[in-house]
Design a protein around this motif. Structure first.
Motif, mmCIF file in Angstrom:
data_model
loop_
_atom_site.group_PDB
_atom_site.id
_atom_site.type_symbol
_atom_site.label_atom_id
_atom_site.label_comp_id
_atom_site.label_asym_id
_atom_site.label_seq_id
_atom_site.Cartn_x
_atom_site.Cartn_y
_atom_site.Cartn_z
ATOM 1 N N PRO A 203 0.891 -1.174 -0.038
ATOM 2 C CA PRO A 203 -0.139 -0.064 0.012
ATOM 3 C C PRO A 203 0.875 1.272 -0.096
ATOM 4 O O PRO A 203 1.986 1.468 0.564
ATOM 5 N N TYR A 204 0.485 2.061 -0.909
ATOM 6 C CA TYR A 204 1.066 3.278 -0.906
ATOM 7 C C TYR A 204 2.728 3.519 -1.747
ATOM 8 O O TYR A 204 3.459 4.428 -1.859
ATOM 9 N N GLY A 205 3.031 2.099 -1.953
ATOM 10 C CA GLY A 205 4.150 1.985 -2.570
ATOM 11 C C GLY A 205 5.193 1.891 -1.517
ATOM 12 O O GLY A 205 6.569 1.972 -1.849
ATOM 13 N N ASP A 206 4.693 1.961 -0.122
ATOM 14 C CA ASP A 206 5.981 2.082 0.929
ATOM 15 C C ASP A 206 6.167 0.375 1.502
ATOM 16 O O ASP A 206 5.394 -0.217 1.715
ATOM 17 N N TYR A 207 7.496 0.267 1.729
ATOM 18 C CA TYR A 207 7.776 -0.919 2.126
ATOM 19 C C TYR A 207 9.311 -0.854 3.033
ATOM 20 O O TYR A 207 10.048 0.348 2.529
ATOM 21 N N ASN A 208 9.722 -1.740 3.514
ATOM 22 C CA ASN A 208 11.174 -1.856 3.895
ATOM 23 C C ASN A 208 11.692 -3.211 3.988
ATOM 24 O O ASN A 208 10.975 -4.170 3.277
ATOM 25 N N GLN A 209 12.694 -3.620 4.506
ATOM 26 C CA GLN A 209 13.309 -5.034 4.556
ATOM 27 C C GLN A 209 12.410 -5.954 4.787
ATOM 28 O O GLN A 209 12.090 -7.071 4.158
ATOM 29 N N ASP A 210 11.773 -5.612 5.997
ATOM 30 C CA ASP A 210 10.836 -6.631 6.583
ATOM 31 C C ASP A 210 9.582 -7.047 5.708
ATOM 32 O O ASP A 210 9.150 -8.076 5.597
ATOM 33 N N THR A 211 9.308 -5.965 4.936
ATOM 34 C CA THR A 211 8.105 -6.030 3.958
ATOM 35 C C THR A 211 8.397 -7.110 2.766
ATOM 36 O O THR A 211 7.651 -8.321 2.609
ATOM 37 N N LEU A 212 9.594 -6.915 2.373
ATOM 38 C CA LEU A 212 9.994 -7.886 1.249
ATOM 39 C C LEU A 212 10.610 -9.273 1.756
ATOM 40 O O LEU A 212 10.322 -10.373 0.957
ATOM 41 N N ARG A 213 10.932 -9.491 2.966
ATOM 42 C CA ARG A 213 11.236 -10.770 3.776
ATOM 43 C C ARG A 213 10.009 -11.332 3.845
ATOM 44 O O ARG A 213 9.669 -12.569 3.679
ATOM 45 N N ALA A 214 8.882 -10.544 4.390
ATOM 46 C CA ALA A 214 7.614 -11.423 4.507
ATOM 47 C C ALA A 214 6.945 -11.639 3.272
ATOM 48 O O ALA A 214 6.432 -12.866 3.296
ATOM 49 N N ALA A 215 7.101 -10.713 2.231
ATOM 50 C CA ALA A 215 6.318 -11.265 1.188
ATOM 51 C C ALA A 215 6.801 -12.468 0.431
ATOM 52 O O ALA A 215 6.414 -13.351 0.002
ATOM 53 N N LYS A 216 8.275 -12.382 0.498
ATOM 54 C CA LYS A 216 9.168 -13.982 -0.044
ATOM 55 C C LYS A 216 8.440 -14.962 0.597
ATOM 56 O O LYS A 216 8.194 -16.080 0.201
ATOM 57 N N SER A 217 8.308 -14.705 2.293
ATOM 58 C CA SER A 217 7.773 -15.805 2.761
ATOM 59 C C SER A 217 6.500 -16.673 2.487
ATOM 60 O O SER A 217 6.167 -17.591 2.791
ATOM 61 N N CYS A 218 5.696 -15.554 2.139
ATOM 62 C CA CYS A 218 4.450 -15.727 1.483
ATOM 63 C C CYS A 218 4.203 -16.196 0.313
ATOM 64 O O CYS A 218 3.087 -16.542 -0.367
ATOM 65 N N GLY A 219 5.416 -16.538 -0.387
ATOM 66 C CA GLY A 219 5.455 -17.103 -1.767
ATOM 67 C C GLY A 219 5.304 -16.118 -2.824
ATOM 68 O O GLY A 219 5.104 -16.387 -4.021
ATOM 69 N N ILE A 220 5.597 -14.639 -2.667
ATOM 70 C CA ILE A 220 5.674 -13.495 -3.401
ATOM 71 C C ILE A 220 7.116 -13.530 -4.277
ATOM 72 O O ILE A 220 7.970 -13.784 -3.790
ATOM 73 N N GLU A 221 6.882 -13.425 -5.690
ATOM 74 C CA GLU A 221 8.083 -13.215 -6.442
ATOM 75 C C GLU A 221 8.561 -11.893 -6.848
ATOM 76 O O GLU A 221 9.669 -11.696 -7.086
ATOM 77 N N ASP A 222 7.607 -11.098 -7.486
ATOM 78 C CA ASP A 222 7.647 -9.790 -7.622
ATOM 79 C C ASP A 222 6.739 -8.847 -6.969
ATOM 80 O O ASP A 222 5.866 -9.172 -6.521
ATOM 81 N N THR A 223 7.564 -7.599 -7.005
ATOM 82 C CA THR A 223 6.838 -6.520 -6.198
ATOM 83 C C THR A 223 6.716 -5.156 -7.098
ATOM 84 O O THR A 223 7.503 -4.339 -6.924
ATOM 85 N N PRO A 224 5.982 -5.381 -8.104
ATOM 86 C CA PRO A 224 5.947 -4.137 -9.047
ATOM 87 C C PRO A 224 5.342 -2.937 -8.449
ATOM 88 O O PRO A 224 4.131 -3.107 -7.717
ATOM 89 N N ILE A 225 5.751 -1.736 -8.649
ATOM 90 C CA ILE A 225 5.051 -0.540 -8.007
ATOM 91 C C ILE A 225 4.663 0.020 -9.332
ATOM 92 O O ILE A 225 4.062 -0.234 -10.085
ATOM 93 N N TRP A 226 4.989 1.516 -9.495
ATOM 94 C CA TRP A 226 4.623 2.273 -10.651
ATOM 95 C C TRP A 226 5.357 3.334 -11.082
ATOM 96 O O TRP A 226 6.165 4.036 -10.292
ATOM 97 N N ASN A 227 5.388 3.762 -12.320
ATOM 98 C CA ASN A 227 6.287 4.673 -12.708
ATOM 99 C C ASN A 227 5.183 5.957 -13.089
ATOM 100 O O ASN A 227 5.836 7.031 -13.349
#
Length: 245
Positions: free
Chosen positions: A159-183
């Motif tokens: 949400p809001y395109g805001d994240y930190n290291q924990d966000t991406l670690r958690a996402a990976k643990s949930c089976g997420i492969e890509d985190t596209p935001i926007w240009n």
């Protein structure tokens, strides 16, 4: 990185005067590209831990952009009909709090070939939460998506395109492969760009939202007509993000 706002009154008239026939995208590439993190968008240990990359543009020589739509608050049947009739591909990132009043709307969307992805359970500011709380938001939405739509997404947008290291670690643990935001972000009466030259680029990811007259001066269909006029006038086709990743 900041954004540049382009108000409707400043848009060239050629974007607005008539409905243009959208361009047909080229055949998808035979070999998909592995997304990599945009420079400056990495977190600590990004590569060492093989965390899902955060990116705003997909590398391609094709003159295409990718339309993504967030949250799920507005459930406009005219929008579904319009996108079906025009055969415009898009990717949805859904929040359970905002879709649970009508899962059927998004069932119909999925039936039109739209990929449904993860945008958390409650749309919080994730960097303000602990690792376990972030994991609950992301994995909990994975569970909902599997239960309601039959599949656990491989893409996630914070949400809001805001994240930190924990966000991406958690996402990976949930089976997420890509985190596209926007240009670029668009709505009915303005656009916001990350670059100061205020122009689209090959492979740009474009964000809009499920919004209607309560939030905008127009409908989702109005938003799409304006967006399609502009990208078509600039010679871009809208392609399916999943065909390139």
């Amino acid at each position: 990185m900041g954004v540049v706002v382009q108000n409707d009154k400043n848009y060239p008239e050629r974007f607005l005067i008539r409905r243009r026939v959208p361009l047909v995208p080229p055949q998808p590439p035979r070999t998909k590209r592995k997304a990599t993190a945009r420079a400056g968008f990495e977190v600590k240990h990004q590569r060492d831990w093989n965390l899902p990359p955060v990116f705003t543009t997909v590398p391609t020589k094709d003159k295409v952009v990718f339309l993504t739509i967030d949250d799920g608050a507005e459930k406009d049947p005219e929008f579904l009909r319009m996108m079906r009739d025009l055969k415009i591909p898009y990717t949805a990132f859904l929040t359970d709090d905002l879709i649970r009043s009508d899962y059927g709307y998004f069932w119909r969307m999925q039936g039109q070939g739209v990929t449904l992805n993860n945008h958390t359970l409650h749309h919080p500011y994730l960097p303000g939460l602990s690792y376990d709380q972030q994991k609950s938001e992301i994995c909990g939405m994975q569970d909902i998506m599997e239960e309601r739509f039959g599949k656990r997404p491989r893409m996630f947008r914070p949400p809001y395109g805001d994240y930190n290291q924990d966000t991406l670690r958690a996402a990976k643990s949930c089976g997420i492969e890509d985190t596209p935001i926007w240009n670029e972000e668009v709505d009915v009466d303005h656009g916001e760009f990350r670059q100061g030259d205020q122009r689209l680029r090959h492979g740009d990811i474009v964000l809009t939202h499920f919004r209607g007259r309560r939030q905008w001066h127009g409908t989702m269909a109005d938003d799409m007509r304006r967006f399609l006029n502009r990208v078509t006038a600039d010679g871009y086709a809208v392609a399916r993000l999943e065909d390139y990743l």
